[in-house]
Motif scaffolding. Structure first.
Motif, PDB file in Angstrom:
ATOM      1  N   TYR A  19       0.894  -0.971   0.070  1.00 34.29           N
ATOM      2  CA  TYR A  19       0.148   0.252   0.098  1.00 34.29           C
ATOM      3  C   TYR A  19       0.741   1.302   0.120  1.00 34.29           C
ATOM      4  O   TYR A  19       1.930   1.379   0.554  1.00 34.29           O
ATOM      5  CB  TYR A  19      -0.862   0.153   1.113  1.00 34.29           C
ATOM      6  CG  TYR A  19      -2.202  -0.731   1.233  1.00 34.29           C
ATOM      7  CD1 TYR A  19      -3.275  -0.156   0.992  1.00 34.29           C
ATOM      8  CD2 TYR A  19      -2.254  -2.219   1.063  1.00 34.29           C
ATOM      9  CE1 TYR A  19      -4.579  -0.665   0.834  1.00 34.29           C
ATOM     10  CE2 TYR A  19      -3.424  -2.783   1.182  1.00 34.29           C
ATOM     11  CZ  TYR A  19      -4.546  -2.061   0.860  1.00 34.29           C
ATOM     12  OH  TYR A  19      -5.733  -2.768   1.041  1.00 34.29           O
ATOM     13  N   LEU A 115      -7.430   1.625   5.560  1.00 36.56           N
ATOM     14  CA  LEU A 115      -8.032   1.315   3.995  1.00 36.56           C
ATOM     15  C   LEU A 115      -8.095  -0.218   3.800  1.00 36.56           C
ATOM     16  O   LEU A 115      -9.128  -0.824   3.428  1.00 36.56           O
ATOM     17  CB  LEU A 115      -7.198   1.953   3.172  1.00 36.56           C
ATOM     18  CG  LEU A 115      -7.600   1.929   1.620  1.00 36.56           C
ATOM     19  CD1 LEU A 115      -9.145   2.094   1.467  1.00 36.56           C
ATOM     20  CD2 LEU A 115      -6.857   2.479   0.678  1.00 36.56           C
ATOM     21  N   GLN A 119     -10.971  -2.604   2.974  1.00 37.97           N
ATOM     22  CA  GLN A 119     -10.917  -3.267   1.711  1.00 37.97           C
ATOM     23  C   GLN A 119     -11.079  -4.762   1.806  1.00 37.97           C
ATOM     24  O   GLN A 119     -11.377  -5.602   0.912  1.00 37.97           O
ATOM     25  CB  GLN A 119      -9.783  -2.960   0.821  1.00 37.97           C
ATOM     26  CG  GLN A 119      -9.925  -1.576   0.322  1.00 37.97           C
ATOM     27  CD  GLN A 119      -8.827  -1.121  -0.466  1.00 37.97           C
ATOM     28  OE1 GLN A 119      -7.885  -1.653  -0.342  1.00 37.97           O
ATOM     29  NE2 GLN A 119      -9.016   0.076  -1.262  1.00 37.97           N
ATOM     30  N   THR A 120     -10.349  -5.239   2.954  1.00 33.92           N
ATOM     31  CA  THR A 120     -10.332  -6.962   3.263  1.00 33.92           C
ATOM     32  C   THR A 120     -11.369  -7.227   4.140  1.00 33.92           C
ATOM     33  O   THR A 120     -11.775  -8.574   4.455  1.00 33.92           O
ATOM     34  CB  THR A 120      -9.027  -7.293   3.952  1.00 33.92           C
ATOM     35  OG1 THR A 120      -9.051  -6.473   5.091  1.00 33.92           O
ATOM     36  CG2 THR A 120      -7.916  -6.999   2.904  1.00 33.92           C
ATOM     37  N   THR A 149     -17.304   5.639   2.857  1.00 42.79           N
ATOM     38  CA  THR A 149     -17.686   4.241   2.021  1.00 42.79           C
ATOM     39  C   THR A 149     -19.486   4.617   1.831  1.00 42.79           C
ATOM     40  O   THR A 149     -20.152   4.149   2.459  1.00 42.79           O
ATOM     41  CB  THR A 149     -17.941   3.190   3.136  1.00 42.79           C
ATOM     42  OG1 THR A 149     -18.282   3.416   4.486  1.00 42.79           O
ATOM     43  CG2 THR A 149     -16.249   2.760   3.386  1.00 42.79           C
ATOM     44  N   VAL A 154     -17.118  -0.241  -0.847  1.00 42.75           N
ATOM     45  CA  VAL A 154     -15.830  -0.381  -0.496  1.00 42.75           C
ATOM     46  C   VAL A 154     -15.078   0.445  -1.483  1.00 42.75           C
ATOM     47  O   VAL A 154     -14.977   0.022  -2.686  1.00 42.75           O
ATOM     48  CB  VAL A 154     -15.191  -1.755  -0.341  1.00 42.75           C
ATOM     49  CG1 VAL A 154     -13.732  -1.665   0.136  1.00 42.75           C
ATOM     50  CG2 VAL A 154     -16.043  -2.522   0.732  1.00 42.75           C
ATOM     51  N   LYS A 156     -12.076   1.923  -4.053  1.00 42.48           N
ATOM     52  CA  LYS A 156     -10.869   1.329  -4.629  1.00 42.48           C
ATOM     53  C   LYS A 156      -9.826   2.215  -5.049  1.00 42.48           C
ATOM     54  O   LYS A 156      -8.744   1.961  -5.090  1.00 42.48           O
ATOM     55  CB  LYS A 156     -11.122   0.426  -5.952  1.00 42.48           C
ATOM     56  CG  LYS A 156     -12.041  -0.770  -5.693  1.00 42.48           C
ATOM     57  CD  LYS A 156     -11.535  -1.793  -4.639  1.00 42.48           C
ATOM     58  CE  LYS A 156     -12.476  -2.942  -4.351  1.00 42.48           C
ATOM     59  NZ  LYS A 156     -11.857  -3.816  -3.431  1.00 42.48           N
ATOM     60  N   HIS A 375      -4.149   0.718  -2.465  1.00 42.55           N
ATOM     61  CA  HIS A 375      -3.621  -0.558  -2.635  1.00 42.55           C
ATOM     62  C   HIS A 375      -2.966  -0.502  -4.221  1.00 42.55           C
ATOM     63  O   HIS A 375      -3.399  -0.268  -5.010  1.00 42.55           O
ATOM     64  CB  HIS A 375      -4.779  -1.555  -2.632  1.00 42.55           C
ATOM     65  CG  HIS A 375      -4.182  -2.765  -2.851  1.00 42.55           C
ATOM     66  ND1 HIS A 375      -4.710  -3.365  -4.056  1.00 42.55           N
ATOM     67  CD2 HIS A 375      -3.620  -3.593  -2.117  1.00 42.55           C
ATOM     68  CE1 HIS A 375      -4.126  -4.682  -4.271  1.00 42.55           C
ATOM     69  NE2 HIS A 375      -3.632  -4.816  -2.959  1.00 42.55           N
TER      70      HIS A 375
END
Length: 391
Positions: A19, A115, A119-120, A149, A154, A156, A375
């Motif tokens: 990241y 983040l 994201q996960t 959000t 989510v 990107k 990311h």
């Protein structure tokens, strides 16, 4: 809590998530992916030194970036139902030597971790804003990162920028919360807003503060640094600043006299009053755009911008009457209870703005910064194992 209790299993590749957080690049590792390789902090240090290729100044045979701001890592444990949503262990990986320091924190990496958590799915996306509560295991500090959000989506990508990078990313609001003094036990470890550091042939004034990270802040003129031009490498002043770090580490109780000085803590920097200055990229930054000028060391080289933990330390110190930064401000230093104030910090990468928040009793309860993260990659790292790591 001991998170490092997993049984080691045979592993093929170390799964890592790369990241950009603010002006740093960080490799983030889920603790479950680390467990087959390392079960305690010493083994994590060994693993990261090998994965990054730390022994080589170019980090050629590893995933390190060859600079202090791109040779960072964090191991992350999800902690649902606890005070924080996750715990993380931050690592500053050596460049040209097999050292991995686990004594500090990194706000830019925390930005990336917030983040990463959204994201996960470590923290489910809420409708509007998702707040990620993070506990730094190195210092015990608790931070929060807020990620947009909308509609529970989510993110990107995003359009947020930070001084020191023209790249865009997902906006993340990062807050550092009191109580302070996590590493030393007090926001002012020596009980004084300003001290004198003995450097042998001479002494320098300094504020020793523990907020965000332990830091020592020295008047630029006493360190022989001219902050009207931030393009230089501080080679002539490096010895003074490193000696001040070593002495301050003793005064702050971060090391014993018999311990070798650390390169990561305390943070060390020089401060001066507002004034026109030339930024690292050659642009002129006018005096009316900022409240203080600051240059920090990162390990053994000038930081290209400012570390967020250092920005927190400067911001809190500037709100303490009698401190070195407070004495350089052209406005009142004390905050009224229940109010907040912006502090504009002139750095080599431009002006970084923090928001300093005072509680009902007048003490500083929070320092917030607006950052951006993205990311970059997820990879299985083929780690070339070595025989040992230096202390």
């Amino acid at each position: 809590m001991n998170h490092l209790h997993h049984m080691k299993e045979k592993a093929v590749g170390l799964r890592g998530h790369w990241y950009r957080g603010g002006t740093s690049k960080c490799w983030l590792f889920d603790a479950k992916d680390v467990a087959p390789f390392a079960t305690n902090r010493e083994e994590i240090r060994e693993l990261l030194a090998d994965a990054f290729g730390a022994a080589d100044a170019r980090q050629l045979d590893g995933v390190g970036g060859g600079t202090s701001t791109t040779s960072k890592a964090a191991v992350i444990w999800a902690t649902p139902g606890e005070d924080a949503d996750l715990d993380y262990l931050f690592a500053q990986v050596g460049i040209g030597d097999r050292t991995v320091e686990l004594g500090s924190n990194c706000g830019n990496c925390a930005t990336a971790i917030a983040l990463f958590a959204v994201q996960t799915g470590i923290v489910p996306a809420a409708d509007g804003l998702t707040r990620v509560r993070m506990r730094n295991l190195n210092t015990g500090a608790v931070l929060s990162g807020t990620v947009p959000t909308p509609g529970g989506t989510v993110p990107k990508s995003g359009l947020a920028r930070v001084p020191g990078s023209s790249a865009v990313g997902v906006p993340v609001s990062l807050s550092f919360h009191g109580p302070w003094g996590r590493s030393t036990g007090a926001v002012l470890p020596t009980d004084a807003p300003a001290d004198s550091i003995d450097l042998g042939p001479r002494s320098v004034a300094a504020t020793l503060v523990d907020a965000g990270a332990p830091a020592v802040l020295i008047p630029a003129d006493q360190a022989g640094v001219d902050l009207s031009d931030m393009t230089g490498n501080l080679a002539g002043q490096l010895g003074t600043l490193v000696a001040a770090r070593a002495a301050a580490g003793l005064m702050m109780g971060l090391r014993r006299p018999e311990d070798p000085p650390q390169n990561a803590v305390p943070k060390v920097g020089v401060v001066d009053e507002t004034g026109d200055y030339t930024a690292a990229d050659g642009t002129l930054v006018p005096a009316d755009s900022h409240d203080l000028r600051v240059r920090m060391l990162s390990m053994l080289a000038p930081h290209p911008a400012i570390g967020l933990t250092s920005a927190v330390a400067v911001s809190l110190a500037a709100a303490l009457p009698g401190s070195v930064p407070a004495g350089l401000l052209r406005q009142a230093t004390e905050l009224a209870p229940g109010t907040s104030r912006l502090l504009r910090i002139g750095t080599p990468a431009g002006v970084v703005t923090t928001e300093v928040v005072a509680g009902d009793d007048g003490s500083i309860t929070e320092v917030a910064l607006h950052r951006a993260a993205r990311h970059l990659a997820t990879a299985d790292i083929d780690v070339a194992r070595s025989s040992g790591i230096s202390a």
